[in-house]
Enzyme design. Structure first.
Site, PDB file in Angstrom:
ATOM      1  CE  LYS A 202      -3.718  -0.275   2.357  1.00 31.19           C
ATOM      2  NZ  LYS A 202      -4.665  -0.416   3.493  1.00 31.19           N
TER       3      LYS A 202
ATOM      4  NE  ARG B  35      -7.552   2.954   4.741  1.00 33.76           N
ATOM      5  CZ  ARG B  35      -7.958   4.166   4.443  1.00 33.76           C
ATOM      6  NH1 ARG B  35      -7.073   5.162   4.362  1.00 33.76           N
ATOM      7  NH2 ARG B  35      -9.232   4.425   4.222  1.00 33.76           N
TER       8      ARG B  35
ATOM      9  N   GLY C 226      -8.402  -6.834   4.945  1.00 29.73           N
ATOM     10  CA  GLY C 226      -9.257  -6.957   6.117  1.00 29.73           C
ATOM     11  C   GLY C 226      -8.649  -7.672   7.300  1.00 29.73           C
TER      12      GLY C 226
ATOM     13  CG  MET D  17      -2.837  -6.926   9.766  1.00 30.40           C
ATOM     14  SD  MET D  17      -1.127  -6.570   9.323  1.00 30.40           S
ATOM     15  CE  MET D  17      -1.239  -6.366   7.561  1.00 30.40           C
TER      16      MET D  17
ATOM     17  NE  ARG E 263      -6.236  -4.435  -1.926  1.00 33.12           N
ATOM     18  CZ  ARG E 263      -6.684  -4.505  -0.687  1.00 33.12           C
ATOM     19  NH1 ARG E 263      -5.849  -4.347   0.325  1.00 33.12           N
ATOM     20  NH2 ARG E 263      -7.955  -4.731  -0.432  1.00 33.12           N
TER      21      ARG E 263
ATOM     22  CG  HIS F 118     -14.405  -9.266   5.460  1.00 33.51           C
ATOM     23  ND1 HIS F 118     -14.776 -10.535   5.845  1.00 33.51           N
ATOM     24  CD2 HIS F 118     -13.089  -9.156   5.765  1.00 33.51           C
ATOM     25  CE1 HIS F 118     -13.722 -11.163   6.366  1.00 33.51           C
ATOM     26  NE2 HIS F 118     -12.702 -10.346   6.334  1.00 33.51           N
TER      27      HIS F 118
ATOM     28  CB  SER G 250      10.698 -42.990  -8.444  1.00 34.97           C
ATOM     29  OG  SER G 250       9.574 -42.223  -8.096  1.00 34.97           O
TER      30      SER G 250
ATOM     31  CB  CYS H 215       6.470 -41.084  -6.999  1.00 35.10           C
ATOM     32  SG  CYS H 215       7.346 -42.134  -5.826  1.00 35.10           S
TER      33      CYS H 215
ATOM     34  CE1 TYR I 148       8.475 -39.428 -12.329  1.00 33.04           C
ATOM     35  CE2 TYR I 148      10.314 -39.926 -13.790  1.00 33.04           C
ATOM     36  CZ  TYR I 148       9.470 -40.281 -12.735  1.00 33.04           C
ATOM     37  OH  TYR I 148       9.652 -41.476 -12.093  1.00 33.04           O
TER      38      TYR I 148
END
Length: 905
Positions: free
Chosen positions: A27, A99, A108, A110, A371, A489, A795, A862, A882
């Site tokens: 912010k 704020r 919402g 804090m 934001r 909210h 694996s 895996c 992979y």
């Protein structure tokens, strides 16, 4: 040179800029940046995130002394920019908002304080200079309420209403008012005194009247709110580190409640729910910002198209809409055009969808914040594709901007169309967050959490939600609110979570323990269904189906494919799972667990017969019965993944998991085998182990009972040969589990290759196949070079590797892991997120040693870590070929693999 703790902004100048978000928070950095690009922003200053860290270490008094001189100077700069005076005795007073502002958005979570600087003297000056006594006292009573709640801890007790709201409701009821704007000046003056009395009663002290005392109290309250329960929970959900801290943004107040030429609102440069490229938002005339987000008043739409869509959803006629629900575009056309120009400027500047707050004070537009907006998974995908096609971003940005776990939302079931047609619609509200949800009604966050812990699916129903409801919202399948708009909210947080949400539902009245919809009562435990895409509420349960995945989703997956080095396999034990995973883009199976096949139908009895056999011949006779069913199982899976590798793990669990453990099943087994039940019981008892996960399982079974390995190898090879004879391209990869020594692997490999040769001779067909192992024991990782001299692939079974590396039992760790995470002993559950510092080093060592002995060795993972984005990134860094994960996490892993490749290159 002294450390700089405070950065000012205002009047087109700023000491910070957009790339300082780590220090100034998101912010604060954006407020500075908006000043620099010519957007009208009320002046103010940002106290850095470093001060929050110092605050938590040194305490309030030390930090206030440390930053006091810089804050006093910054207030003076703000006074000059706004031509107003803080703690004014005459002239227009400078009132402030205080704020929070972490580097990652936490909407919402804090604390915020508005109208700071008000007291009995200041309110009179504000009334005189504004010429609007009602505005002055309305702002004052709001400030006392917010300051009492946020700074002085005056809040609702368990099961009771907020004491300030009680005073307000009693006032409105006694006067016959329906909305706050009906309150007169005298009413507001009475509320001011009533609110002071509430503070005196609940806090035991008087409301502070010195503006500087108020400012320090608010600044410290914002720092304190970093460690509130809801903020901590939100950080855990979003993966935000605890040590980041929050900045504090102190900004000159501008007022949307100064009459009919003033307004306040929240807007988005694109639709945060669907991703549609359409400016949208909500506003209220003669109101302050918290009125919009708190959901206490249902706001109006900003755009005309949004207003008409709202009216259509709500069953409101065009005549009624124009008379009572005008959009900002229609009611304030010049201001709307200015706002529309600014929102486009901000989106073009940041090259992302912007979530903005604004206030109109007596005809002048001010931007309070911007934001990058929270968005649903569907919106995330659509926005990235649209922005790429519009030339706003490039391919790399389109991929890196995706949050892999958010793709999970697109894989959730949707309502079946036929079931919807038969369902009874009971209400319709605002489609605040899309998706389908069916569950039992609960009316409190605590109940939602408790019921969900029992395995129940719940829908949280509230008048409006607040940050205190976060746990319940997280636990619920969906959220339904009586009040609030698309920017309330409930709506914003639900979209961030990917939860279905409907707000401002028509005809809904919520009390503490029940809900009535158009006169019909619904109690706790009743089932309802929510369609967050249309805003419709249905009675009872509605059947769901798996969604189709194409269009923009397919385009993102194509981008991921194009930019990946690693590919993704799936963990699948059935042809149906294999088929589903292949449709999601899986290129093979990384783990097929053969033991799962034995629990289907009558197979378990053949397995038990083998276990209970007294000798090799008896075991072979039972295994001969299992051979054809195993062959059929393997055939289905190999065919489903035709042309791709299928890693089949030989029998892994300890034998006791297959045995009949209750008296009834043991008696049934004895009858089937024609033996006395005492024999069955004795055999079952003999298989009991003190620590079975470290006992007689994995390759230890195959080396003790080689006939088991022989049967499984034969079933695999016969299935592969039969498929090849039909023109298919099977690619079996046989994996030996749980080896700790090279010799264990060599014995199993010998049986497999000997059996394969025999099958090839019998069938007159040969199939290419591989024999490898799962690296899941630390010793195997340490001796991986020896093993790789014989094994063709590794694996990494990181579930067991984590269990053995940490010495944590997977089955028992849940008793202490949450406490470990709470106390900071661990950052994450190591069974969910791969521990890169410890277990990861075993994996890295295994990869490096394996390649040193066999440069072309195939490497994969895996464990379920294969579908967790940060773990996938690690796998890419150590050179794996992979990752493999459950079918519905395949798209997540594919995207994470692409992101890992882009980041590391």
């Amino acid at each position: 040179m002294s450390t700089k703790y405070v950065y000012t902004f205002g009047d087109g100048k700023a000491e910070g800029k957009a790339d300082m978000r780590n220090l100034l928070g998101g912010k604060g950095a954006n407020l500075a940046e908006m000043n620099l690009i010519g957007v009208p922003v009320p002046a103010g200053f940002t106290i850095t995130t470093d001060v929050c860290t110092d605050y938590n270490k040194l305490g309030k008094d030390a930090v206030v002394a440390m930053i006091k001189d810089q804050v006093v100077a910054a207030v003076a700069d703000t006074e000059k920019a706004m031509n107003a005076k803080f703690d004014a005795k005459d002239g227009f007073p400078l009132l402030l908002s205080v704020r929070s502002g972490a580097r990652a958005s936490m909407p919402g979570m804090m604390n915020t304080v508005l109208n700071l600087g008000m007291n009995d003297d200041t309110v009179k000056i504000v009334a005189e200079h504004s010429g609007n006594e009602k505005f002055a006292y309305d702002s004052y009573r709001r400030f006392i309420h917010m300051y009492g709640d946020v700074v002085m801890g005056v809040e609702a007790e368990e099961g009771k209403h907020n004491p300030f709201e009680v005073v307000l409701d009693e006032m409105k009821e006694s006067k016959g008012y329906k909305v706050d704007t009906e309150l007169t000046v005298e009413d507001l003056k009475a509320l001011v005194e009533g609110y002071k009395a509430v503070i005196r009663e609940h806090a035991g002290v008087d409301f502070p009247t010195n503006p500087w005392d108020q400012l320090w109290g608010a600044v410290c309250a914002v720092f304190d709110s970093w460690d509130t329960e809801r903020a901590i929970l939100y950080r855990r959900m979003e993966g935000i580190p605890d040590d980041w801290g929050t900045a504090v943004n102190v900004q000159a107040m501008v007022y949307g409640n100064m009459g009919e030429t003033s307004a306040t609102g929240v807007c988005f440069s694109r639709d945060a729910a669907t991703g549609e490229d359409l400016f949208n938002g909500e506003y209220l005339i003669n109101a302050q910002g918290e009125d919009v987000v708190a959901g206490v008043r249902t706001p109006l739409e900003i755009t005309t198209i949004g207003s008409k869509r709202w009216a259509e959803r709500n069953g409101t006629s065009e005549e009624d809409r124009k008379a009572n629900f005008l959009s900002m575009e229609e009611a304030m056309p010049e201001l709307y055009n200015e706002l529309n120009t600014i929102q486009q400027k901000l989106e073009d500047h940041y090259t992302d969808m912007q979530d903005m707050e604004f206030t109109v004070q007596q005809g002048k537009l001010w931007m309070l914040q911007t934001r990058s907006g929270k968005r649903t998974g569907a919106a995330m995908v659509k926005m990235a594709v649209d922005m790429l096609e519009q030339g706003l971003i490039d391919e790399n940005t389109a991929i890196l901007r995706q949050e892999p776990n958010k793709l999970d939302e697109l894989l959730h079931p949707v309502f079946d169309k036929a079931a919807l047609e038969a369902a009874t619609e009971i209400s319709k509200g605002l489609p605040a967050s899309p998706g389908a949800a069916t569950g039992q009604i609960v009316f409190s966050a605590e109940d939602a959490e408790a019921w969900a812990a029992e395995g129940k699916k719940v829908v949280l129903v509230r008048r409006e939600t607040s940050p205190e409801d976060l746990k319940g919202m997280y636990a619920a399948e969906g959220i339904l609110t009586e009040r609030g708009g698309m920017t309330s909210h409930a709506a914003v947080v639900a979209r961030g979570m990917g939860k279905c949400c409907i707000s401002s539902a028509a005809g809904v009245l919520v009390t503490g323990t029940s809900m009535t919809i158009n006169g019909v009562e619904y109690k706790e435990g009743d089932f309802i269904s929510l369609n967050g895409t249309t805003g419709k509420v249905y009675e009872g349960k509605v059947a769901t189906i798996t969604p189709s995945l194409d269009g923009d989703f397919g385009k993102v997956m194509d981008l991921a494919e194009k930019n990946s080095r690693m590919y993704v396999r799936t963990n699948a034990d059935t042809p149906a799972d294999a088929k589903a995973a292949r449709e999601f883009g899986a290129k093979g199976i990384g783990l097929c667990r053969t033991e799962h096949m034995f629990f289907e139908g009558d197979k378990i009895w053949n397995m038990r017969e083998m276990i209970l056999a007294e000798d090799v011949e008896g075991r072979k006779a039972a295994l001969a019965k299992l051979l054809p069913v195993q062959r059929e199982d393997f055939s289905g899976i190999l065919e489903a993944m035709d042309g791709f590798g299928v890693t089949i793990r030989l029998l892994d669990p300890p034998l006791h998991e297959f045995t009949p453990n209750d008296a009834e099943s043991q008696a049934e087994m004895a009858e089937k085998l024609g033996i006395d039940v005492s024999v069955v019981k004795a055999k079952v008892d003999s298989l009991h182990e003190i620590n079975p996960m470290l006992g007689h399982r994995g390759c230890r079974l195959g080396n003790t009972y080689p006939e088991i390995t022989e049967m499984q190898a034969r079933a695999i090879m016969e299935a592969a040969c039969d498929l090849k004879a039909k023109g298919k391209d099977p690619k079996p990869e046989i994996m030996v589990p749980l080896i700790g020594t090279l010799k264990e692997f060599q014995i199993q490999e010998g049986i497999i290759r000997e059996t394969a040769a025999a099958v090839f001779a019998e069938k007159g067909v040969e199939v290419d196949f591989m024999v490898g192992t799962m690296i899941e024991i630390p010793r195997a990782a340490l001796t991986a070079d020896q093993i790789a001299a014989h094994a063709e692939f590794f694996s990494f079974g990181t579930n067991d590797l984590t269990q053995m590396g940490f010495g944590y039992s997977r089955d028992d760790a849940a008793k202490f892991l949450p406490i470990y995470i709470e106390k900071g002993i661990l950052k994450n559950d190591p069974f969910q997120v791969l521990d890169q510092e410890g277990i990861g080093q075993l994996v890295r060592m295994g990869c490096e040693k394996g390649k040193s002995a066999r440069p072309n060795i195939k490497l994969g993972i895996c464990g379920e870590h294969g579908g967790e984005p940060s773990s996938v990134e690690f796998c890419n860094s150590v050179g794996m070929d992979y990752v493999s994960c459950s079918p519905f996490r395949v798209p997540i892993a594919r995207l994470a693999a692409a992101q890992a490749n882009l980041k590391q290159n």
